[in-house]
Write an enzyme that holds these catalytic residues in place. Sequence first.
Site, PDB file in Angstrom:
ATOM      1  N   LYS A 154      33.813  -7.194  21.247  1.00 52.75           N
ATOM      2  CA  LYS A 154      33.458  -8.843  22.122  1.00 52.75           C
ATOM      3  C   LYS A 154      34.031  -9.517  20.992  1.00 52.75           C
ATOM      4  O   LYS A 154      34.516  -9.568  19.829  1.00 52.75           O
ATOM      5  CB  LYS A 154      31.191  -9.312  21.712  1.00 52.75           C
ATOM      6  CG  LYS A 154      31.709  -9.914  21.630  1.00 52.75           C
ATOM      7  CD  LYS A 154      29.701 -10.649  21.393  1.00 52.75           C
ATOM      8  CE  LYS A 154      29.917 -12.045  21.856  1.00 52.75           C
ATOM      9  NZ  LYS A 154      27.818 -12.215  20.900  1.00 52.75           N
ATOM     10  N   LYS A 186      32.955  -7.450  16.572  1.00 54.66           N
ATOM     11  CA  LYS A 186      32.315  -8.832  16.716  1.00 54.66           C
ATOM     12  C   LYS A 186      33.518  -9.961  16.364  1.00 54.66           C
ATOM     13  O   LYS A 186      33.233  -9.812  14.718  1.00 54.66           O
ATOM     14  CB  LYS A 186      31.170  -8.920  16.769  1.00 54.66           C
ATOM     15  CG  LYS A 186      30.920 -10.273  16.777  1.00 54.66           C
ATOM     16  CD  LYS A 186      29.580 -10.535  17.334  1.00 54.66           C
ATOM     17  CE  LYS A 186      29.160 -11.894  17.105  1.00 54.66           C
ATOM     18  NZ  LYS A 186      27.668 -12.477  16.968  1.00 54.66           N
TER      19      LYS A 186
HETATM   20  C1  PBG Z   1      24.639 -13.771  17.937  1.00 57.89           C
HETATM   21  C2  PBG Z   1      25.607 -14.299  18.701  1.00 57.89           C
HETATM   22  C3  PBG Z   1      26.607 -14.636  19.645  1.00 57.89           C
HETATM   23  C4  PBG Z   1      26.798 -14.417  20.785  1.00 57.89           C
HETATM   24  C5  PBG Z   1      26.490 -13.373  21.073  1.00 57.89           C
HETATM   25  N1  PBG Z   1      25.157 -13.172  20.641  1.00 57.89           N
HETATM   26  C6  PBG Z   1      26.734 -15.803  18.816  1.00 57.89           C
HETATM   27  C7  PBG Z   1      27.325 -16.015  17.481  1.00 57.89           C
HETATM   28  O1  PBG Z   1      28.146 -15.250  17.054  1.00 57.89           O
HETATM   29  O2  PBG Z   1      27.925 -17.217  17.203  1.00 57.89           O
HETATM   30  C8  PBG Z   1      28.032 -14.914  21.602  1.00 57.89           C
HETATM   31  C9  PBG Z   1      28.009 -14.934  22.814  1.00 57.89           C
HETATM   32  C10 PBG Z   1      28.911 -15.698  23.982  1.00 57.89           C
HETATM   33  O3  PBG Z   1      29.415 -16.489  23.294  1.00 57.89           O
HETATM   34  O4  PBG Z   1      28.569 -16.087  24.862  1.00 57.89           O
HETATM   35  N2  PBG Z   1      23.233 -13.636  18.329  1.00 57.89           N
END
Ligand code: PBG
Length: 325
Positions: A248, A196
């Site tokens: 991601k 991520k």
């Molecule tokens: C953190 C989380 C995020 C997203 C999913 N889980 C946000 C981040 O890491 O700032 C983002 C998903 C998206 O942007 O569609 N709980």
Amino acid sequence: MFPAHRPRRLRTTPAMRRLVAETTVRPRQLVLPMFVKEGAEAPAEIASMPGVLQHTRESLRKAAVEAVQAGVGGIMLFGVPSTRDAVGSGATDPDGILNAALRDLRSELGDGTVLMSDCCLDEFTDHGHCGVLTATGEVDNDATLEIYGEMAVAQARAGAHVVGPSGMMDGQIGFIRAALDEAGFTDTGILAYSAKYASALYGPFRDAVESQLKGDRKTYQQDPANAREALREVELDLAEGADIVMVKPALPYLDVLAALAQVSNVPVAAYQISGEYAMVEAAARNGWIDRERTVLETLTSIRRAGADIVLTYWAVEAARWLDRE
Ligand code: PBG
């Protein structure tokens, strides 16, 4: 004089192209992320994600049933609490919005879909970080793991089939696995947000969950410059017991996705995130691109790069389009 090889032969008619297409996208491969807001009286559209709603508990039930009827493979649920604190108490509270809504959905849908839940603190903390902080304000990895363990058990108890740790704490998969097993939830799966990245494209999501974050997540999410690091993260998550691994965002990281798909011996997912959604919606609204074609092209590309599963805000709509094929 004339070319001997004519690849265009295989592109001559729709039937021919259909016959030779290598990559398919099926509704069952799509997972719909959904938002539920504590105390909300009516569903509200998220300004930076047109077409995506913050649901009430009641509207969530209905929309989830519709999604399952449309054929999506699963649902990933996020909670928007009405109060937040330093340790994200709402995340572990059985009556916290995410756990309460998971119970609603599990009782409504049973095992008719795969119910997944975000296992991360950022929605629940008043500082907006994915973990708890040390006295000097850093994200405390190991103290956060303890809470993730409790959170995962609360979500399993509430009905999640799969928990999705998205906080990028070191050791989170092993810790959560042990906590689930110890509580008897040996059949609850873990979708590991393995690679991520600290992306600018999460912006609209932070509107969606009304995140309080000031600053960034660069000390725990990955640097967009690095691909090799993603392989290390995946190796660790697999060793710690991840059932599914994920990359991601999706489209800007197709190289990472392809590399990971080569080495993973569990299913690979990709999360087409809020900013990816917002970019396409904005351009389509301006009449600059064809919305449906663009959406299907992005999903096809993510599948082609190696994703078995795609988390996408277009899951329901795309499922309906794909069913016509
Ligand atoms: C953190 C989380 C995020 C997203 C999913 N889980 C946000 C981040 O890491 O700032 C983002 C998903 C998206 O942007 O569609 N709980």
